[in-house]
Enzyme design. Structure first.
Site, PDB file in Angstrom:
ATOM      1  N   ASN A   8       0.816  -1.225   0.000  1.00  0.00           N
ATOM      2  CA  ASN A   8       0.000   0.000   0.000  1.00  0.00           C
ATOM      3  C   ASN A   8       0.847   1.273   0.000  1.00  0.00           C
ATOM      4  O   ASN A   8       0.360   2.345  -0.378  1.00  0.00           O
ATOM      5  CB  ASN A   8      -0.947   0.010   1.198  1.00  0.00           C
ATOM      6  CG  ASN A   8      -2.208  -0.805   0.924  1.00  0.00           C
ATOM      7  OD1 ASN A   8      -2.560  -1.036  -0.235  1.00  0.00           O
ATOM      8  ND2 ASN A   8      -2.883  -1.259   1.973  1.00  0.00           N
ATOM      9  N   HIS A  48      -0.648  -8.102   5.209  1.00  0.00           N
ATOM     10  CA  HIS A  48       0.682  -7.465   5.165  1.00  0.00           C
ATOM     11  C   HIS A  48       0.652  -6.179   4.324  1.00  0.00           C
ATOM     12  O   HIS A  48       1.621  -5.901   3.590  1.00  0.00           O
ATOM     13  CB  HIS A  48       1.734  -8.443   4.615  1.00  0.00           C
ATOM     14  CG  HIS A  48       1.568  -9.847   5.128  1.00  0.00           C
ATOM     15  ND1 HIS A  48       1.626 -10.159   6.470  1.00  0.00           N
ATOM     16  CD2 HIS A  48       1.291 -11.012   4.501  1.00  0.00           C
ATOM     17  CE1 HIS A  48       1.412 -11.455   6.625  1.00  0.00           C
ATOM     18  NE2 HIS A  48       1.182 -11.987   5.458  1.00  0.00           N
ATOM     19  N   CYS A  49      -0.453  -5.438   4.414  1.00  0.00           N
ATOM     20  CA  CYS A  49      -0.593  -4.150   3.697  1.00  0.00           C
ATOM     21  C   CYS A  49      -0.453  -4.304   2.186  1.00  0.00           C
ATOM     22  O   CYS A  49      -0.085  -3.339   1.497  1.00  0.00           O
ATOM     23  CB  CYS A  49       0.426  -3.111   4.161  1.00  0.00           C
ATOM     24  SG  CYS A  49       0.309  -2.693   5.886  1.00  0.00           S
ATOM     25  N   ALA A  50      -0.706  -5.504   1.663  1.00  0.00           N
ATOM     26  CA  ALA A  50      -0.558  -5.696   0.210  1.00  0.00           C
ATOM     27  C   ALA A  50      -1.740  -6.507  -0.307  1.00  0.00           C
ATOM     28  O   ALA A  50      -1.582  -7.656  -0.741  1.00  0.00           O
ATOM     29  CB  ALA A  50       0.769  -6.385  -0.090  1.00  0.00           C
TER      30      ALA A  50
END
Ligand SMILES: Cc1ncc(COP(=O)(O)O)c(C=O)c1O
Length: 382
Positions: free
Chosen positions: A98, A337-339
């Protein structure tokens, strides 16, 4: 505790980091670049030394072309907003964090054309797809992570840079997961813009990061303010790094980062890489023997960093991470994992994966203990 969350932030930090930070506060407590007294000069000396060490680590010919930032996110924002204008085109991938995806989404709302190349189900990016995207219409920039924070898969950065250049585009490399972990040479790799963070593989403190800007590229600052030079001018200075460093720097954090860089230069990034590759090889081999365990990614220690995403039949990632922590003292991360796009690619959206990320100080014995714990849990699904 067995710490396998180095992709989030490294732990422990390099020897000497904490002492350097205490020293900066107590002995070099002036404002770098602002005053002429001894403590300010000492603070400037600390910042300059860290910049030189970082330039050496990156193979950057001129330390002045490295601007310090708060973290990789900050560096990526500076690169994107400082370069791209409405109607220009940027090509990214469907594996991004992100930190890159969200600023690009914001820029898309402001008229920048954002195209994403798909990745294979193992998370690797096909350069033929990128070449096709570059041929469709001109792009100003290719922006991608050097290694995925979900699968660890390494992007062949030099090939990507050369491909981008052949089509008149620049490359912004998000090196959040590779700085300090893979040998880097921005000149040899022909990288135009490189964003990094100080608190992961560089083994420094949070609140530190940097943006490398190759010669000939001029960015609009994303922040405006005092720089300690050319105070009489209404505009930000033209010179780097001051142009991109408005406001007082995190000199305490940079002192810590400087100590970490000294440690890394003594140990050698190639030695860190060899250690992590050996650990990853053993981890992957052991994981493949655990029934019901799936590795999400390329599962190849040569083509990935020491980050491995897994799921275990019968376990939600969040529960598996919790029991690894509470029953075995193993610290890992679960979820997206922010992805999120990466998980859509891998087919692990929305629960995500459990991510095991070894680091510079992880031992072989810790990997063996982790494998035994997972093997035990594989026999006892919830
Ligand atoms: C690939 C990638 N890019 C960018 C970032 C952002 O790093 P930071 O939070 O230090 O800005 C991360 C952090 O996890 C990352 O893994």
């Amino acid at each position: 505790m067995i710490y396998l969350d180095n992709a989030a932030t490294s732990y422990p930090k390099a020897p000497g980091v904490a002492a350097a930070m205490v020293n900066a506060l107590t002995q070099a407590g002036g404002n770098p670049g602002r005053s002429g007294h001894a403590m300010a000069v000492a603070a400037q000396g600390v910042v300059d030394a860290t910049r030189r060490r970082l330039a050496a680590l990156l193979g950057a010919p001129d330390p002045a072309r490295i601007a310090f930032t708060c973290n990789a996110t900050d560096a990526i924002n500076q690169a994107l907003f400082g370069l791209l204008r409405p109607s220009e085109r940027v090509i990214t991938s469907r594996m991004e964090h992100n930190a890159l995806a969200r600023p690009l989404a914001e820029l898309a709302g402001r008229g920048v054309a954002v195209d994403s190349v798909a990745a294979a189900p193992d998370g690797s990016i096909d350069l033929d797809d990128l070449a096709r995207a570059l041929r469709v219409s001109p792009a100003r920039l290719v922006a991608m992570a050097h290694a995925s924070n979900v699968t660890g898969c390494i992007l062949p950065a030099r090939e990507v840079a050369q491909l981008a250049h052949r089509h008149g585009a620049l490359l912004l490399l998000d090196a959040a997961q590779t700085a300090g972990v893979l040998p880097l040479d921005v000149a040899e790799m022909e990288i135009d813009l490189l964003a990094l963070t100080g608190h992961k593989g560089l083994l420094g403190p949070p609140g530190t990061g940097a943006l490398y800007v190759a010669s000939g590229i001029k960015l609009t600052p994303s922040r405006f303010g005092g720089t300690g030079i050319q105070s009489e001018d209404e505009q930000m200075p033209e010179e780097l790094p001051e142009r991109l460093e408005a406001g007082t720097l995190n000199s305490v954090g940079l002192a810590g980062l400087g100590a970490a860089l000294r440690f890394l230069s003594e140990r050698g990034v190639a030695a860190v890489r060899a250690h992590e590759m050996a650990l990853t090889g053993r981890l992957l081999a052991g994981l493949k023997d655990i029934p019901g365990l799936c590795i999400h990614g390329i599962a190849d220690p040569v083509r990935q960093v020491a980050t491995v995403s897994i799921s275990l039949r019968g376990w939600e990632p969040i529960d598996l991470a919790a029991v690894l922590d509470s029953s075995f003292g193993i610290a890992v991360r679960a979820g997206l994992h922010c992805a999120p796009a990466a998980h859509r690619t891998l087919g692990t959206f929305p629960s995500g994966t459990v991510r095991l990320s070894a680091g510079c100080f992880t031992t072989e014995d810790e990997i063996e203990q982790t494998l035994r714990a997972l093997d035990q849990l594989a026999q006892t699904p919830t």
